[in-house]
Write an enzyme that holds these catalytic residues in place. Structure first.
Site, PDB file in Angstrom:
ATOM      1  N   ILE A  91       0.831  -1.199   0.000  1.00 50.91           N
ATOM      2  CA  ILE A  91       0.000   0.000   0.000  1.00 50.91           C
ATOM      3  C   ILE A  91       0.864   1.247   0.000  1.00 50.91           C
ATOM      4  CG2 ILE A  91      -1.593   1.341   1.423  1.00 50.91           C
ATOM      5  CD1 ILE A  91      -2.834  -1.381   2.286  1.00 50.91           C
ATOM      6  N   ASP A  93      11.683   3.806   5.096  1.00 56.50           N
ATOM      7  CA  ASP A  93      11.400   2.381   5.254  1.00 56.50           C
ATOM      8  C   ASP A  93      12.576   1.699   5.944  1.00 56.50           C
ATOM      9  OD1 ASP A  93       9.153   0.511   3.585  1.00 56.50           O
ATOM     10  OD2 ASP A  93      10.889  -0.556   4.393  1.00 56.50           O
ATOM     11  N   ILE A 150      10.665   3.394  12.614  1.00 56.54           N
ATOM     12  CA  ILE A 150       9.733   4.339  13.227  1.00 56.54           C
ATOM     13  C   ILE A 150       9.657   4.199  14.747  1.00 56.54           C
ATOM     14  CG2 ILE A 150       8.337   4.585  11.144  1.00 56.54           C
ATOM     15  CD1 ILE A 150       6.259   2.709  12.505  1.00 56.54           C
ATOM     16  N   ASN A 171       2.009   5.442   7.096  1.00 53.26           N
ATOM     17  CA  ASN A 171       1.585   4.119   6.651  1.00 53.26           C
ATOM     18  C   ASN A 171       2.291   2.990   7.398  1.00 53.26           C
ATOM     19  OD1 ASN A 171       0.452   2.125   4.606  1.00 53.26           O
ATOM     20  ND2 ASN A 171       2.637   1.901   4.237  1.00 53.26           N
ATOM     21  N   SER A 200      -7.287   0.646  10.064  1.00 55.15           N
ATOM     22  CA  SER A 200      -7.635  -0.737   9.729  1.00 55.15           C
ATOM     23  C   SER A 200      -9.112  -0.982  10.013  1.00 55.15           C
ATOM     24  CB  SER A 200      -6.785  -1.695  10.574  1.00 55.15           C
ATOM     25  OG  SER A 200      -7.254  -3.028  10.470  1.00 55.15           O
ATOM     26  N   ASN A 235     -14.111  -3.562  13.753  1.00 56.39           N
ATOM     27  CA  ASN A 235     -14.545  -4.949  13.875  1.00 56.39           C
ATOM     28  C   ASN A 235     -14.343  -5.444  15.306  1.00 56.39           C
ATOM     29  OD1 ASN A 235     -15.091  -4.986  11.155  1.00 56.39           O
ATOM     30  ND2 ASN A 235     -13.232  -6.097  10.577  1.00 56.39           N
ATOM     31  N   TYR A 283      -3.719  -4.830  18.747  1.00 54.43           N
ATOM     32  CA  TYR A 283      -3.645  -4.267  17.397  1.00 54.43           C
ATOM     33  C   TYR A 283      -4.905  -3.465  17.087  1.00 54.43           C
ATOM     34  CZ  TYR A 283      -3.292  -3.950  12.333  1.00 54.43           C
ATOM     35  OH  TYR A 283      -3.255  -3.483  11.042  1.00 54.43           O
ATOM     36  N   LYS A 320      -5.393   0.670  16.512  1.00 56.88           N
ATOM     37  CA  LYS A 320      -5.951   1.263  15.301  1.00 56.88           C
ATOM     38  C   LYS A 320      -7.202   2.091  15.616  1.00 56.88           C
ATOM     39  CE  LYS A 320      -3.060  -0.196  12.102  1.00 56.88           C
ATOM     40  NZ  LYS A 320      -2.254   0.746  11.294  1.00 56.88           N
ATOM     41  N   THR A 369      -1.954  -7.794  -0.168  1.00 58.37           N
ATOM     42  CA  THR A 369      -0.565  -7.460   0.102  1.00 58.37           C
ATOM     43  C   THR A 369       0.160  -8.749   0.485  1.00 58.37           C
ATOM     44  OG1 THR A 369      -1.027  -7.035   2.447  1.00 58.37           O
ATOM     45  CG2 THR A 369      -1.211  -5.160   0.926  1.00 58.37           C
TER      46      THR A 369
END
Length: 263
Positions: A29, A48, A75, A101, A155, A160, A168, A172, A202
């Site tokens: 992405i 990166d 990061i 990202n 995400s 959800n 996680y 998010k 991905t």
């Protein structure tokens, strides 16, 4: 009263001369987003962990006639974040667009009876704290330049409800609400939004995807296919561009109209 200037269609996605940072931009992405921004005229820096892959992606960026810069960046390391932003400003002149990202975590493996709190803490360091710090570093440059747009990758897990996802998914969800609040801190010069991908093809998804899982995902998806990186990049471009100049503090989910989970 401020006079509204009507923009022509070809101006709405025009990023000519703007400078963008895409973290985690060497693949997936992130790379698709970096290319979309470059196609719109932005100079692009890819930050990166994988410097060689970032350099390879930058060749594709520069082939579009804009400037590119590859920076090795972890990061989770403060010194890397500071040095990366300094390098971008020195080499490309400023920062106008930040695509937060890069991230990660143990989603799907976070059984609270079996993992340590350090693993949950790492989710928040990857997905919340690092992006917040990059905002703090980049916003002064954006305000000085007169143009700023920040986009986080969130995400579907943020809305959800699934087992073994508490750290996680919680991190998010924090991104979504953090973005809504930071919009008040950064405006009017800087907008901040988030894009929440659904199941997107991905490398990480392909590593766990089976025909059975895909069939189940598509049974709950009105647009009967899984996402591609370009689908998510399109939403990133929307938020980065002048076309969304009156949009801030929002999270958009790009998910084919449905819900896709692994279980």
């Amino acid at each position: 009263m401020q006079q509204y200037k009507h923009k022509k269609f070809n101006e709405l996605f025009d990023l000519s001369g703007k400078v963008a940072i895409v973290t985690g931009g060497a693949n997936g992405i992130g790379k698709a987003t970096a290319i979309r921004l470059a196609e719109a005229g932005a100079h692009v820096a890819i930050a990166d962990l994988k410097l060689d892959e970032a350099k390879a992606a930058i060749k594709d960026i520069e082939a579009l006639g804009v400037k590119g810069l590859a920076v090795e960046c972890n990061i989770l390391k403060e010194d890397d974040l500071v040095a990366m932003v300094d390098d971008v400003v020195e080499e490309l002149g400023t920062v106008n667009i930040l695509i937060n990202n890069a991230g990660g975590g143990g989603g799907g493996r976070e059984n609270p009876a079996k993992i340590a709190v350090d693993e949950i803490r790492r989710d928040f360091e990857l997905n919340v704290f690092s992006g917040w710090r990059l905002c703090q570093l980049c916003v002064p440059h954006m305000k000085k330049s007169g143009y700023g747009s920040i986009v986080f990758t969130t995400s579907m897990s943020s809305v959800n409800k699934s087992p073994n996802m508490s750290g996680y998914a919680g991190s998010k969800a924090a991104v979504n609400h953090m973005v809504a609040n930071l919009a008040h801190d950064f405006g009017p010069e800087v907008r901040i939004n988030a894009v929440g991908p659904g199941a997107t093809r991905t490398a990480s998804l392909e590593s766990v995807l089976t025909p059975e899982i895909e069939k189940k995902m598509l049974s709950h998806t009105p647009i009967k296919r899984l996402g591609e990186a370009d689908d998510i990049a399109g939403a990133m471009l929307y938020f980065a561009s002048p076309i969304s100049e009156w949009v801030s503090g929002q999270t958009i989910f790009v998910n084919g109209g449905g819900v896709q989970t692994l279980e």
